[in-house]
Design a protein around this motif. Structure first.
Motif, PDB file in Angstrom:
ATOM      1  N   LEU A  37     -27.259 -19.022  13.824  1.00 16.52           N
ATOM      2  CA  LEU A  37     -27.715 -17.714  14.365  1.00 16.52           C
ATOM      3  C   LEU A  37     -27.362 -16.546  13.479  1.00 16.52           C
ATOM      4  O   LEU A  37     -27.812 -15.444  13.692  1.00 16.52           O
ATOM      5  CB  LEU A  37     -26.672 -17.437  15.670  1.00 16.52           C
ATOM      6  N   GLY A  38     -26.270 -16.596  12.848  1.00 20.20           N
ATOM      7  CA  GLY A  38     -25.721 -15.450  11.834  1.00 20.20           C
ATOM      8  C   GLY A  38     -26.726 -15.195  10.798  1.00 20.20           C
ATOM      9  O   GLY A  38     -27.127 -14.250  10.554  1.00 20.20           O
ATOM     10  N   ILE A  39     -27.258 -16.480  10.245  1.00 18.46           N
ATOM     11  CA  ILE A  39     -28.180 -16.292   9.199  1.00 18.46           C
ATOM     12  C   ILE A  39     -29.564 -15.586   9.659  1.00 18.46           C
ATOM     13  O   ILE A  39     -29.975 -14.540   9.072  1.00 18.46           O
ATOM     14  CB  ILE A  39     -28.656 -17.843   8.490  1.00 18.46           C
ATOM     15  N   ALA A  40     -29.982 -15.932  10.894  1.00 21.38           N
ATOM     16  CA  ALA A  40     -31.218 -15.337  11.206  1.00 21.38           C
ATOM     17  C   ALA A  40     -30.857 -13.977  11.486  1.00 21.38           C
ATOM     18  O   ALA A  40     -31.901 -12.913  11.064  1.00 21.38           O
ATOM     19  CB  ALA A  40     -31.657 -16.087  12.448  1.00 21.38           C
ATOM     20  N   VAL A  41     -29.976 -13.544  12.327  1.00 23.96           N
ATOM     21  CA  VAL A  41     -29.756 -12.118  12.613  1.00 23.96           C
ATOM     22  C   VAL A  41     -29.539 -11.396  11.486  1.00 23.96           C
ATOM     23  O   VAL A  41     -29.999  -9.894  11.265  1.00 23.96           O
ATOM     24  CB  VAL A  41     -28.544 -11.951  13.668  1.00 23.96           C
ATOM     25  N   ARG A  42     -28.822 -11.642  10.482  1.00 24.95           N
ATOM     26  CA  ARG A  42     -28.564 -10.923   9.255  1.00 24.95           C
ATOM     27  C   ARG A  42     -29.819 -10.819   8.480  1.00 24.95           C
ATOM     28  O   ARG A  42     -29.826  -9.698   7.861  1.00 24.95           O
ATOM     29  CB  ARG A  42     -27.381 -11.572   8.349  1.00 24.95           C
ATOM     30  N   ALA A  43     -30.811 -11.891   8.407  1.00 21.04           N
ATOM     31  CA  ALA A  43     -31.884 -11.821   7.606  1.00 21.04           C
ATOM     32  C   ALA A  43     -32.776 -10.549   8.240  1.00 21.04           C
ATOM     33  O   ALA A  43     -33.436  -9.924   7.602  1.00 21.04           O
ATOM     34  CB  ALA A  43     -32.520 -13.050   7.691  1.00 21.04           C
ATOM     35  N   TRP A  44     -33.233 -10.527   9.506  1.00 21.47           N
ATOM     36  CA  TRP A  44     -33.699  -9.669  10.316  1.00 21.47           C
ATOM     37  C   TRP A  44     -33.327  -8.413   9.882  1.00 21.47           C
ATOM     38  O   TRP A  44     -33.929  -7.453   9.854  1.00 21.47           O
ATOM     39  CB  TRP A  44     -33.818  -9.951  11.862  1.00 21.47           C
ATOM     40  N   ALA A  45     -31.841  -8.169  10.123  1.00 18.74           N
ATOM     41  CA  ALA A  45     -31.241  -6.909   9.974  1.00 18.74           C
ATOM     42  C   ALA A  45     -31.386  -6.367   8.556  1.00 18.74           C
ATOM     43  O   ALA A  45     -31.717  -5.138   8.280  1.00 18.74           O
ATOM     44  CB  ALA A  45     -29.785  -6.802  10.212  1.00 18.74           C
ATOM     45  N   ASP A  46     -31.288  -7.215   7.561  1.00 15.60           N
ATOM     46  CA  ASP A  46     -31.367  -6.798   6.218  1.00 15.60           C
ATOM     47  C   ASP A  46     -33.184  -6.267   5.876  1.00 15.60           C
ATOM     48  O   ASP A  46     -33.166  -5.360   5.187  1.00 15.60           O
ATOM     49  CB  ASP A  46     -31.125  -7.985   5.274  1.00 15.60           C
ATOM     50  N   ALA A  47     -33.903  -6.984   6.703  1.00 18.89           N
ATOM     51  CA  ALA A  47     -35.448  -6.799   6.557  1.00 18.89           C
ATOM     52  C   ALA A  47     -35.852  -5.377   7.244  1.00 18.89           C
ATOM     53  O   ALA A  47     -36.534  -4.640   7.009  1.00 18.89           O
ATOM     54  CB  ALA A  47     -36.287  -7.852   7.110  1.00 18.89           C
ATOM     55  N   CYS A  48     -34.994  -5.088   8.282  1.00 18.04           N
ATOM     56  CA  CYS A  48     -35.457  -4.005   9.147  1.00 18.04           C
ATOM     57  C   CYS A  48     -34.673  -2.607   9.239  1.00 18.04           C
ATOM     58  O   CYS A  48     -34.940  -1.691   9.624  1.00 18.04           O
ATOM     59  CB  CYS A  48     -36.005  -4.314  10.553  1.00 18.04           C
ATOM     60  N   ARG A  49     -33.424  -2.793   8.662  1.00 21.49           N
ATOM     61  CA  ARG A  49     -32.638  -1.501   8.684  1.00 21.49           C
ATOM     62  C   ARG A  49     -33.088  -0.357   7.980  1.00 21.49           C
ATOM     63  O   ARG A  49     -33.068   0.699   8.740  1.00 21.49           O
ATOM     64  CB  ARG A  49     -31.324  -2.147   7.787  1.00 21.49           C
ATOM     65  N   GLY A  50     -33.923  -0.710   6.920  1.00 20.28           N
ATOM     66  CA  GLY A  50     -34.541   0.855   6.336  1.00 20.28           C
ATOM     67  C   GLY A  50     -35.515   1.169   7.193  1.00 20.28           C
ATOM     68  O   GLY A  50     -35.944   2.529   7.014  1.00 20.28           O
ATOM     69  N   GLU A  51     -35.919   0.458   8.146  1.00 12.43           N
ATOM     70  CA  GLU A  51     -37.070   1.269   8.972  1.00 12.43           C
ATOM     71  C   GLU A  51     -36.389   2.110  10.032  1.00 12.43           C
ATOM     72  O   GLU A  51     -37.084   2.625  10.832  1.00 12.43           O
ATOM     73  CB  GLU A  51     -37.775  -0.079   9.747  1.00 12.43           C
ATOM     74  N   GLU A  52     -35.056   2.184  10.049  1.00 17.65           N
ATOM     75  CA  GLU A  52     -34.397   3.142  11.021  1.00 17.65           C
ATOM     76  C   GLU A  52     -34.677   2.668  12.566  1.00 17.65           C
ATOM     77  O   GLU A  52     -35.033   3.822  13.174  1.00 17.65           O
ATOM     78  CB  GLU A  52     -34.571   4.425  10.450  1.00 17.65           C
ATOM     79  N   PRO A  53     -34.711   1.559  12.999  1.00 21.99           N
ATOM     80  CA  PRO A  53     -34.869   1.467  14.450  1.00 21.99           C
ATOM     81  C   PRO A  53     -34.040   2.143  15.299  1.00 21.99           C
ATOM     82  O   PRO A  53     -32.704   2.074  14.821  1.00 21.99           O
ATOM     83  CB  PRO A  53     -35.087   0.021  14.410  1.00 21.99           C
ATOM     84  N   THR A  54     -34.414   2.432  16.350  1.00 17.74           N
ATOM     85  CA  THR A  54     -33.332   2.908  17.265  1.00 17.74           C
ATOM     86  C   THR A  54     -33.007   1.976  18.593  1.00 17.74           C
ATOM     87  O   THR A  54     -32.413   2.026  19.347  1.00 17.74           O
ATOM     88  CB  THR A  54     -33.618   4.314  18.125  1.00 17.74           C
ATOM     89  N   MET A  55     -34.379   1.327  18.744  1.00 18.20           N
ATOM     90  CA  MET A  55     -34.294   0.244  19.989  1.00 18.20           C
ATOM     91  C   MET A  55     -34.870  -0.959  19.688  1.00 18.20           C
ATOM     92  O   MET A  55     -36.016  -1.055  18.983  1.00 18.20           O
ATOM     93  CB  MET A  55     -35.133   0.727  21.189  1.00 18.20           C
ATOM     94  N   ILE A  56     -34.256  -2.095  20.110  1.00 14.53           N
ATOM     95  CA  ILE A  56     -34.832  -3.601  19.892  1.00 14.53           C
ATOM     96  C   ILE A  56     -35.056  -3.870  21.149  1.00 14.53           C
ATOM     97  O   ILE A  56     -34.689  -3.817  22.416  1.00 14.53           O
ATOM     98  CB  ILE A  56     -33.645  -4.435  19.535  1.00 14.53           C
ATOM     99  N   VAL A  57     -36.531  -4.415  21.419  1.00 11.00           N
ATOM    100  CA  VAL A  57     -37.095  -4.789  22.536  1.00 11.00           C
ATOM    101  C   VAL A  57     -37.479  -6.563  22.540  1.00 11.00           C
ATOM    102  O   VAL A  57     -37.980  -6.916  21.504  1.00 11.00           O
ATOM    103  CB  VAL A  57     -38.690  -4.027  22.854  1.00 11.00           C
ATOM    104  N   GLY A  58     -36.644  -7.159  23.376  1.00 14.00           N
ATOM    105  CA  GLY A  58     -36.764  -8.812  23.415  1.00 14.00           C
ATOM    106  C   GLY A  58     -37.801  -9.136  24.251  1.00 14.00           C
ATOM    107  O   GLY A  58     -37.941  -8.705  25.582  1.00 14.00           O
ATOM    108  N   ILE A  59     -38.621 -10.120  23.857  1.00 11.23           N
ATOM    109  CA  ILE A  59     -39.635 -10.685  24.776  1.00 11.23           C
ATOM    110  C   ILE A  59     -38.894 -11.674  25.654  1.00 11.23           C
ATOM    111  O   ILE A  59     -38.355 -12.807  25.071  1.00 11.23           O
ATOM    112  CB  ILE A  59     -40.760 -11.190  24.245  1.00 11.23           C
ATOM    113  N   GLU A  60     -38.986 -11.953  27.079  1.00  2.91           N
ATOM    114  CA  GLU A  60     -38.525 -13.037  27.730  1.00  2.91           C
ATOM    115  C   GLU A  60     -39.117 -14.325  27.192  1.00  2.91           C
ATOM    116  O   GLU A  60     -40.077 -14.360  27.029  1.00  2.91           O
ATOM    117  CB  GLU A  60     -38.897 -12.868  29.210  1.00  2.91           C
TER     118      GLU A  60
END
Ligand code: AMP
Length: 184
Positions: A37-60
């Protein structure tokens, strides 16, 4: 840097679910294991941090725990895209075709603003129908969709191309053979 190949060890491929001919990728083991779980979340965070998101939208449904974990990691808020009839206030609604059957998603009309920069999260990107519906729903609020984060894509179904045509980047960690994407 974590090795996303460890995620593949937690993937269970279930043939002929939910109907004959579909090879279902059950990723719930990735969530159940704190390391993956940590590997997946950190990999995403590293990939999109520079895009400066304000909101994450999760699909059910699997986009909820995964998206909320990413939101926490990035210091963003979290919003749910839900199946019909679950949200209590005024919604935008979008119908779409699945790899198997059809479905619909809803989003509270006031969940996002025109200032929001959004990353959409789901577990698997298949035909891209679900993700494209999510993109259109978010845009109906005036918010800007930057990218989609998924753990796995099924390249033979072409979901990546659907999102590229919408101008949305894809942060996908594995393909359906367990190979890591070189630039998630
Ligand atoms: P699609 O709209 O075709 O891109 O399908 C993506 C959505 O359906 C995601 O929410 C996935 O959870 C689910 N999905 C579609 N195909 C599969 C599959 N083969 N294995 C696991 N989940 C799938």
């Amino acid at each position: 840097m974590d090795d996303v190949r460890a995620l593949w060890d937690e993937v269970v491929v279930v043939p002929d679910f939910p109907e004959p001919g579909i090879s279902f990728k059950d990723l719930s083991g990735i969530l159940a294991n704190p390391t993956t779980l940590g590997i997946a979340v950190r990999a995403w965070a590293d990939a999109c941090r520079g895009e400066e998101p304000t909101m994450i939208v999760g699909i059910e449904a699997r986009g909820f725990p995964l998206g909320a974990a990413l939101a926490y990691e990035l210091g963003c808020g979290f919003v749910s895209l839900r199946k019909p009839g679950k949200l209590p206030r005024a919604v935008h609604r979008r119908e779409y075709a699945l790899e198997y059957g059809t479905s619909a998603l809803e989003l509270h009309q006031d969940a996002l603003t025109a200032e929001d920069r959004v990353v959409i999260v789901d577990d698997v990107l298949a035909t891209g129908g679900t993700a494209a519906a999510a993109v259109h729903l978010v845009r109906e609020t005036g918010a800007h969709v930057i990218s989609l984060a998924a753990i796995m894509d099924l390249p033979f179904l072409g979901g990546r191309g659907v999102l590229q045509a919408e101008g949305v980047r894809c942060h996908v960690l594995l393909d359906d053979d367990g190979n890591p994407h070189p630039h998630p």
